[in-house]
Design an enzyme around this catalytic site. Structure first.
Site, short mmCIF file in Angstrom:
data_model
loop_
_atom_site.label_atom_id
_atom_site.label_comp_id
_atom_site.label_asym_id
_atom_site.label_seq_id
_atom_site.Cartn_x
_atom_site.Cartn_y
_atom_site.Cartn_z
N GLN A 86 0.81 -1.22 0.00
CA GLN A 86 0.00 0.00 0.00
C GLN A 86 0.85 1.27 0.00
OE1 GLN A 86 -2.86 -1.60 3.31
NE2 GLN A 86 -3.96 -0.03 2.19
N HIS A 87 0.21 2.36 -0.35
CA HIS A 87 0.68 3.74 -0.14
C HIS A 87 1.77 4.21 -1.10
CE1 HIS A 87 -1.53 3.29 3.54
NE2 HIS A 87 -0.63 2.52 4.11
N ASP A 96 -2.43 -4.89 0.00
CA ASP A 96 -1.98 -6.20 0.48
C ASP A 96 -2.76 -6.69 1.70
OD1 ASP A 96 -0.85 -4.25 2.12
OD2 ASP A 96 1.21 -4.93 1.82
#
Length: 490
Positions: free
Chosen positions: A71-72, A243
């Site tokens: 992520q991110h 994820d």
């Protein structure tokens, strides 16, 4: 037999599983490594995906595929679809000061008011991991690159775009408007609202300084993101997921279930029917991959704490486990506060680790091994407490990830957490969740009301132990001593 594929593009590697769409039975798999570092050019992810797919026997006979990804991470693209600069990953902390600025600015200089406003707007209070903070860092540190940005994607969005043929097309013919994401990953950007199910252009503008960039379309949980026509038949591409949401889907999590994942990061996540808004920032109120919510607590320090302790003691992980299990609970007062890479929860990006309670009697390999395992688990137990404080039910705890393979972690965890711990058979839960989503997309293509397939659960082992409350208590005292100091002096 229809086949589906699931991809896990994590911080460290890319894994691909090919499964029977009806039963979930594993047919074949592949894996390839990613380069180290907290910034990586996305082409390395694509190269690894191609290698992992080749190891898994290719996708020619696969009917649908979906990607679960870290992520991110900030993937900035220019007007031609070229990557502007290497992607900043979730664990890159250079945007910590940008995060603080964004919180203060939304509160008109009042940090507490700003934190509450961010939590209400996006479910999360910005820390260095969140994509919006990386965009602010880009705006301030690399204005020329920031000016080139025409679209912003996340790692799994970019790979989905490549699988659909857009990201790998010749420069100048790449369709930025074909970028697709899902609600779980969008909810970690800092400019998408899980409650409104919509982007917040005002927050994007606050971060990057403008909002005239393309953002990926947010597809529904079982919606087809793209269709790839090929000689052997079409390939459906699913929306993918972050994820943690993909792992939750792979594990079949339901409200009341909590999963603790001990990987590069330590993640405590739960499935909840209502969104959370924690102004303290401890709990991030993400969306999940099924249409509900995934309140989550993330620490930067998890399995690498065990790696570091094993390296210091000159043993392998089995040796570290043996040493830890031979030492007494609480390590006779030796406590490791494991902020070895800074920390995200609590938000102390510049903190360092600290060791408390050193005496001649506690300077043994066993004591240090036990303190490392207990310190890591105590930080995760704090995450459980944070979920409870938000009203999230905690009824069953699963332990997964590389760290869950440690016998010491399995046996000490129930004593530290105060709950029985269920450990599923080791598996690629993120890739499995992506494969399950692909099977759902395949079914929904024929019947829009189709539910996610009910694949049989893997075997599980339950670990139990009396609660060792003194371990949490001495950790809490040491943690407060650590947090009372300035970050750089810990």
């Amino acid at each position: 037999m229809a086949l589906v594929a699931g991809v896990d593009s994590s911080t460290q590697s890319c894994k691909v599983v090919v499964r029977d769409a009806a039963t979930g039975a594993l047919v074949r798999s592949g894996r390839a490594a990613h380069p180290d570092g907290t910034e990586v050019h996305p082409r390395h992810w694509w190269t690894a995906l191609e290698e992992a797919v080749e190891q898994a026997g290719g996708l020619d006979d696969v009917a649908a595929v979906a990607v679960g990804g870290q992520q991110h991470g900030m993937v900035a693209l220019d007007a031609d679809g070229e990557v502007v600069r290497p992607a900043l990953l979730w664990n890159d902390t250079r945007s910590a000061s940008a995060a603080a600025d964004l919180v203060a600015e939304l509160g008109d200089g009042d940090v507490e008011r700003g934190a509450a406003a961010w939590a209400t707007a996006t479910g999360s209070v910005p820390v260095a991991s969140i994509t919006a903070t990386k965009l602010r860092w880009l705006r301030d540190a690399e204005p020329e690159n920031a000016a080139r940005v025409a679209a912003v994607a996340l790692p799994h969005d970019w790979l989905t775009w490549c699988l659909a043929g857009h990201g790998t097309a010749p420069a100048g013919s790449r369709d930025l408007t074909a970028l697709v994401t899902d609600r779980s990953d969008a909810s970690g950007t800092g400019y998408w609202s899980p409650t409104q199910e919509a982007y917040r252009p005002d927050l994007l503008r606050l971060a990057l300084g403008r909002d005239d960039v393309v953002l990926p379309r947010v597809a529904g949980p079982s919606e087809t993101a793209a269709v790839v026509e090929r000689p052997g038949g079409r390939l459906l591409v699913g929306p993918g997921a972050g994820d943690n949401a993909a792992a939750a889907l792979g594990l079949g999590m339901r409200p009341g279930d909590v999963t603790i994942s001990i990987g590069t990061s330590g993640v405590v996540s739960a499935v909840a029917s209502a969104p959370t808004t924690d102004a303290s920032g401890l709990v991030t109120g993400f969306a999940d991959a099924t249409g509900v919510y995934l309140p989550l607590v993330c620490t930067l320090n998890a399995s690498r704490v065990l790696d570091a302790a094993a390296r210091m003691l000159g043993v392998d992980h089995a040796g570290l486990s043996d040493l830890a299990l031979a030492a007494p609970a609480g390590a006779d007062g030796l406590v490791l506060v494991p902020y070895l890479e800074g920390e995200r929860t609590p938000n102390k990006p510049d903190a360092t680790g600290s060791l408390h309670g050193l005496r001649l009697s506690t300077t043994t390999p066993g004591h240090l091994a036990r303190a490392a395992v207990e310190g890591m688990l105590c930080a995760l137990a704090d995450g459980l407490d944070a979920l409870r404080a938000q009203g999230v039910p905690v009824e069953r705890v699963r332990l997964i990830g590389g760290g869950a393979r440690s016998e010491a972690v399995r046996r000490i965890a129930p004593a530290v957490l105060g709950l029985d711990v269920v450990v599923p058979e080791p598996g690629e839960y993120v890739a499995d969740g992506a494969a399950r989503q692909a099977a759902w997309v395949l079914a929904a293509a024929d019947d829009a009301s189709a539910a996610a397939p009910d694949w049989a659960a893997s075997g599980e082992e339950t670990f139990t132990a009396p609660a060792a409350t003194h371990v949490r208590e001495q950790y809490a005292r040491a943690r407060e001593l650590t947090l009372d100091r300035r970050d750089g002096d810990v």
